[in-house]
Design a protein around this motif. Structure first.
Motif, PDB file in Angstrom:
ATOM      1  N   LYS A   1      42.741  27.749  43.157  1.00 41.13           N
ATOM      2  CA  LYS A   1      43.803  28.726  42.934  1.00 41.13           C
ATOM      3  C   LYS A   1      45.132  27.998  42.779  1.00 41.13           C
TER       4      LYS A   1
ATOM      5  N   ASN B   1      37.165  25.813  36.909  1.00 43.33           N
ATOM      6  CA  ASN B   1      38.464  26.288  36.417  1.00 43.33           C
ATOM      7  C   ASN B   1      38.630  26.072  34.920  1.00 43.33           C
TER       8      ASN B   1
ATOM      9  N   ASN C   1      40.090  30.860  44.668  1.00 42.77           N
ATOM     10  CA  ASN C   1      39.612  32.113  44.073  1.00 42.77           C
ATOM     11  C   ASN C   1      38.109  32.237  44.249  1.00 42.77           C
TER      12      ASN C   1
ATOM     13  N   MET D   1      36.794  40.026  41.963  1.00 43.22           N
ATOM     14  CA  MET D   1      37.331  38.674  41.875  1.00 43.22           C
ATOM     15  C   MET D   1      38.701  38.694  42.527  1.00 43.22           C
TER      16      MET D   1
ATOM     17  N   ASP E   1      45.383  32.002  37.324  1.00 47.45           N
ATOM     18  CA  ASP E   1      44.194  32.300  38.114  1.00 47.45           C
ATOM     19  C   ASP E   1      43.134  33.089  37.347  1.00 47.45           C
ATOM     20  N   GLY E   2      43.359  33.351  36.060  1.00 45.05           N
ATOM     21  CA  GLY E   2      42.358  34.110  35.306  1.00 45.05           C
ATOM     22  C   GLY E   2      42.114  35.448  35.978  1.00 45.05           C
ATOM     23  N   GLY E   3      40.830  35.788  36.193  1.00 44.69           N
ATOM     24  CA  GLY E   3      40.535  36.905  37.067  1.00 44.69           C
ATOM     25  C   GLY E   3      39.762  38.077  36.512  1.00 44.69           C
TER      26      GLY E   3
ATOM     27  N   ILE F   1      36.573  27.964  43.284  1.00 49.70           N
ATOM     28  CA  ILE F   1      37.433  28.089  42.108  1.00 49.70           C
ATOM     29  C   ILE F   1      38.866  27.837  42.579  1.00 49.70           C
TER      30      ILE F   1
ATOM     31  N   THR G   1      41.762  36.242  45.133  1.00 47.43           N
ATOM     32  CA  THR G   1      42.249  35.009  45.728  1.00 47.43           C
ATOM     33  C   THR G   1      42.019  35.052  47.228  1.00 47.43           C
TER      34      THR G   1
ATOM     35  N   ASN H   1      44.417  30.159  30.579  1.00 51.88           N
ATOM     36  CA  ASN H   1      44.516  31.264  31.531  1.00 51.88           C
ATOM     37  C   ASN H   1      43.980  32.537  30.879  1.00 51.88           C
TER      38      ASN H   1
ATOM     39  N   THR I   1      36.367  35.213  34.042  1.00 49.55           N
ATOM     40  CA  THR I   1      37.314  34.273  33.444  1.00 49.55           C
ATOM     41  C   THR I   1      38.093  33.578  34.552  1.00 49.55           C
ATOM     42  N   THR I   2      38.276  32.267  34.419  1.00 50.47           N
ATOM     43  CA  THR I   2      39.028  31.501  35.409  1.00 50.47           C
ATOM     44  C   THR I   2      40.145  30.726  34.728  1.00 50.47           C
TER      45      THR I   2
END
Length: 391
Positions: free
Chosen positions: A181, A218, A157, A150, A186-188, A179, A152, A247, A201-202
């Protein structure tokens, strides 16, 4: 709105690791000793910390049985890292680790041997929390050699898949994009669950309304097949598994296969949530426990100064939560759907703790630091990967 920057200033191969009786912590602490003494637990908090009355699910989490083990001595596995963000286990017991701002992926063996295996294409930074984030090893890696990432990209994202074979990363296929950004939120986190599906996760990309918008990816937890399609049984027939998140950067499963999630709050409370499909976890209507109809309350909450949680891992009957701004490792015993009284370890000893994972087949954890990020006081190459042995 207070940004994450301000807050930060001060089972498959993966599923098996999550359920293993061990803990892995990577941290970006300073100091050169290979083994450092650990602090005694410094504080506890409950779901009512900061003056909010515990209600709903949080009220049920008052007590739970203690652990059979506790974090003990720390030893340095590897040094000279720059913002190690994602970590996932290969079948041979070595780890794949990503660096957020260099876009590089490394293998790290149990004996500390480190090797760069490639650089992920199409990654950009946001000058904040974006970049190369999580990595997850395919449940069928021995036959397909896939790894999932995952990160950016220029337009937002995305989740992509690459091949790790012959000691190198190759190929690149986008599985999920669209997704949104932003510099922050940005979760991730990517992990395979015990059901064999990929979870992601976002963040809500600093656009609060997206967390409640079920047409947006998101502010969500996503659940998908290995080809990036909605997993069978998803509550809305889309990639969405749960919504109302601000987040989220941490997910893990307990021994019964229940999904737990750690989430950054705004100005009041960070959360530990027990995730159920289709549930609404409240943001931006609620931050922490509230009494609004249709919102699902956290099992535990913390003042943001004591947490800012990133990764979580399950080991030995507890959730372990790595804290960035809080600069500590939280240990939260769980009994069924009840989360017991949290206890903090290593407060301030190693700086910002980013990722924690259970070591497969060991009564240990690996823990990483990210003190070299935009809000850390240390420079590039100052981060470390530690092993925490449970005693």
């Amino acid at each position: 709105m207070r940004t994450t920057t301000a807050r930060h200033a001060s089972l498959t191969a993966v599923a098996a690791a999550t359920l293993a009786t061990g803990l892995l912590i990577t941290a970006a602490g300073t100091g050169g000793a290979a083994t450092a003494p650990h602090s005694a637990a410094t504080s506890t908090t409950n779901s009512a910390t900061g003056g909010a009355a515990a209600t709903g699910r949080a009220a049920a989490a008052a007590t739970a049985p203690g652990l059979t083990s506790a974090p003990g001595s720390i030893k340095t596995i590897s040094s000279d890292w720059s913002i190690p963000w994602g970590l996932s286990w290969l079948p041979d017991g070595s780890a794949l680790i990503t660096e957020r701002d260099t876009f590089k992926v490394f293998t790290l063996a149990q004996d500390g041997t480190k090797k760069e295996i490639g650089k992920v294409p199409n990654v950009v930074t946001t000058g904040g929390e974006g970049g190369l984030l999580s990595i997850a090893v395919s449940p069928s890696w021995k036959t397909d050699h896939y790894v999932y990432l995952m990160h950016t990209a220029s337009e937002g994202n995305r989740i992509a898949r690459m091949t790790f074979d012959g000691g190198k990363l190759s190929g690149y296929k986008v599985l999920v994009d669209g997704i949104k950004k932003n510099k922050y939120h940005d979760g991730g986190r990517l992990k395979f669950g015990p059901d064999g599906y990929l979870y992601a996760t976002t963040g809500e990309a600093q656009d609060r309304k997206l967390a409640q918008d079920k047409s947006s990816l998101n502010g969500k937890i996503l659940r998908m097949t290995t080809d990036g399609k909605p997993a069978p049984g998803n509550p809305f027939g889309t990639l969405l598994y749960s919504y109302g998140h601000r987040n989220p950067q941490g997910i893990t499963w307990d021994a019964q296969g229940r999904l737990w999630e750690a989430e950054f709050g705004d100005a009041k409370y960070d959360e530990l949530n027990l995730i159920e499909p289709g549930k609404n976890y409240g943001w931006p209507t609620c931050e922490g426990t509230c009494s609004v109809d249709g919102m699902t309350n956290p099992k535990r909450q913390w003042p943001v100064s004591e947490a800012s949680p990133s990764a979580v891992a399950y080991a030995d009957g507890a959730i372990y939560m790595a804290a960035l701004r809080g600069q500590r490792l939280w240990r939260i015993p769980v009994d069924g759907t009840t989360a017991g009284t949290p206890k903090a370890y290593y407060t301030g000893d190693y700086g910002r703790l980013r990722t924690v994972e259970a070591v497969p087949g060991k009564n240990s954890l690996w823990l990483t630091t990210t003190n070299a990020d935009n809000n850390g006081k240390a420079g590039p190459g100052s981060d470390k990967v530690f092993q925490v042995d449970l005693k």
